[in-house]
Design an enzyme around this catalytic site. Structure first.
Site, mmCIF file in Angstrom:
data_model
loop_
_atom_site.group_PDB
_atom_site.id
_atom_site.type_symbol
_atom_site.label_atom_id
_atom_site.label_comp_id
_atom_site.label_asym_id
_atom_site.label_seq_id
_atom_site.Cartn_x
_atom_site.Cartn_y
_atom_site.Cartn_z
ATOM 1 N N GLY A 20 103.898 47.368 -11.535
ATOM 2 C CA GLY A 20 102.941 48.379 -11.795
ATOM 3 C C GLY A 20 103.388 49.598 -10.737
ATOM 4 O O GLY A 20 104.494 49.738 -10.543
ATOM 5 N N GLU A 174 84.566 56.878 -19.124
ATOM 6 C CA GLU A 174 85.791 57.339 -20.036
ATOM 7 C C GLU A 174 85.421 56.614 -21.644
ATOM 8 O O GLU A 174 85.749 57.140 -22.458
ATOM 9 C CB GLU A 174 87.143 57.233 -19.781
ATOM 10 N N ALA A 319 96.115 54.711 -8.231
ATOM 11 C CA ALA A 319 97.562 54.774 -8.569
ATOM 12 C C ALA A 319 98.438 55.371 -7.400
ATOM 13 O O ALA A 319 99.275 54.837 -6.864
ATOM 14 C CB ALA A 319 98.149 55.530 -9.848
#
Length: 446
Positions: A20, A174, A319
């Site tokens: 990732g 979202e 992230a």
């Protein structure tokens, strides 16, 4: 040649578990280091998770947001990829055990394997709700969406169709916004036979706000934007049970069952169950405890970064902490193998966060900038997400697909898969379509 190779000094072997954000950041930062790297992941691809909801709502192809992990060797020859699942770690022998009777030795170990969905023990949630954490789950949501619509087109005119999203964080907001825009903007063209007033999008959040980490003004803007799109917003509401045909909710001590064709679970994460077999110290949420250098507590040359790690000052599971943590661990490893002193303790640089509600609507809290909402925040959101994608082809495909959706109002094409055949429950007679002007009373409610 073989003799000279065998006499050459052995380079330290760095094993990185997880391809990732954090894992790839560590691998790439070690590109010029005198090490051999093995990158291990249960999938052969990296998934750009922030855009999974766009796959789930038929705006992007799954290939647009996935990147072949073996392609990392194109610019980095000191790394190899190995597909596998870590089942155990022998810290004394420095040996990983993988599923299928495979073992991997290491000198340095970086655990960047991420986390998985937390259902919080909610009855039926694991069986009947669909998380949005993997590519396969996004495709499951997408295909179930169109299967429901095709079924509704034949058999559902005497009933309502509801899509439920559980969780008012960025993913939930979202996803609900994208569902609502699909219903409001695309369905009048693609499903003219359906009564949109009977198709509901419901967002359920236990807390009093959506997007709780954001400033109050941005939270209020997000709530108003959802309500403007006719999202049925249930705040202060708990999900007590998920059933095959809907969810049982509770608010102010009153319970209600909402019948639903799709339940998307967009709340809560926890460590993978297999981490329990790794003999590592675990803290809140099963996350691996680390020190100021992201080194696992009590274990030399073993590090944990990203969502799976938790330090003295817990970081958000986003992230940027993973990327920055990966780069820091790579610096520590390079310092160790060169005999230099370690860098200063890891310090996370908060670059901000953002979320989008739909076309031209987003919120952003970016360091050194004023709080943004609406179109300016949305433009930054689009640009940043496209720029962060791995691979030029993925960026180009995403620009094209999102551009056709947001810039060209006449485009109602959706990226779909296979849906099952629909069997009519009663005799259905199809009549020619007639052009119908939209009336204010036609607007969907809830």
């Amino acid at each position: 040649m073989a003799e000279s190779e065998s006499s050459a000094p052995k380079r330290p072997h760095v094993v990185v578990v997880g391809g990732g954000f954090g894992g790839l950041a560590a691998v790439r930062k070690l590109r010029r280091a005198n090490v051999s790297i093995t990158l291990i992941d249960r999938h052969t691809y990296n998934t750009f998770q922030p855009l999974l909801y766009q796959v789930a709502t038929a705006s992007l192809n799954p290939g647009d947001i996935t990147w072949f992990l073996r392609a990392v060797r194109a610019r980095q020859r000191n790394v190899r990829f190995l597909k596998g699942i870590v089942t155990g770690i022998d810290h004394e022998k420095k040996l990983l055990s993988l599923h299928g009777d495979v073992s991997v030795s290491y000198d340095y170990l970086v655990l960047a394997n991420g986390v998985t969905t937390n259902f919080f023990g909610t009855p039926g949630a694991e069986e009947f709700a669909i998380p949005l954490y993997k590519r396969s789950q996004a495709l499951q949501v997408r295909d179930k969406l169109f299967a429901n619509l095709e079924e509704f087109a034949i058999n559902g005119q005497d009933a309502d169709l509801r899509m439920v999203v559980v969780g008012g964080g960025a993913t939930g907001v979202e996803t609900a916004g994208a569902f609502a825009e699909f219903r409001n903007n695309d369905m009048p063209t693609t499903y003219p036979e359906l009564d949109r007033a009977r198709i509901h999008v419901t967002l359920i959040e236990m807390g009093p706000h959506v997007l709780a980490p954001f400033h109050e003004k941005l939270r209020d803007y997000a709530r108003r934007s959802l309500e403007k799109r006719d999202v049925d917003l249930r705040l202060g509401t708990a999900v007590k049970e998920v059933r095959e045909n809907g969810v049982l909710i509770e608010a102010d001590g009153q319970q209600e069952f909402l019948e639903a064709g799709i339940v998307v679970w967009a709340t809560g994460v926890t460590s993978h169950p297999t981490v329990l077999d790794w003999n590592v110290p675990q803290g809140r949420g099963g996350r691996i405890e680390v020190d100021e250098h992201q080194q696992v507590t009590g274990l030399e040359k073993t590090f944990a970064i990203g969502d799976i790690s938790i330090g003295p000052d817990p970081l958000p599971q986003l992230a940027q902490p993973a990327i920055q943590g990966g780069k820091h661990v790579a610096k520590v490893i390079k310092a160790d193998i060169s005999g230099k002193s370690r860098p200063k303790p890891f310090k996370y640089s908060d670059k901000g966060t953002m979320a989008t509600i739909g076309k031209s609507s987003a919120v952003a809290e970016i360091t050194h900038l004023p709080r943004l909402k609406g179109f300016p925040a949305w433009i930054i959101w689009v640009a940043l997400h496209v720029a962060t994608l791995l691979g030029g082809r993925n960026r180009a495909a995403t620009i094209i697909n999102l551009g056709s959706k947001y810039l060209f109002s006449g485009s109602h094409n959706a990226i779909v898969g296979e849906t099952p055949y629909v069997v009519a429950k009663h005799q259905v007679h199809i009549t020619p379509a007639t052009k119908k002007k939209r009336k204010p009373s036609d607007a969907p409610k809830g």
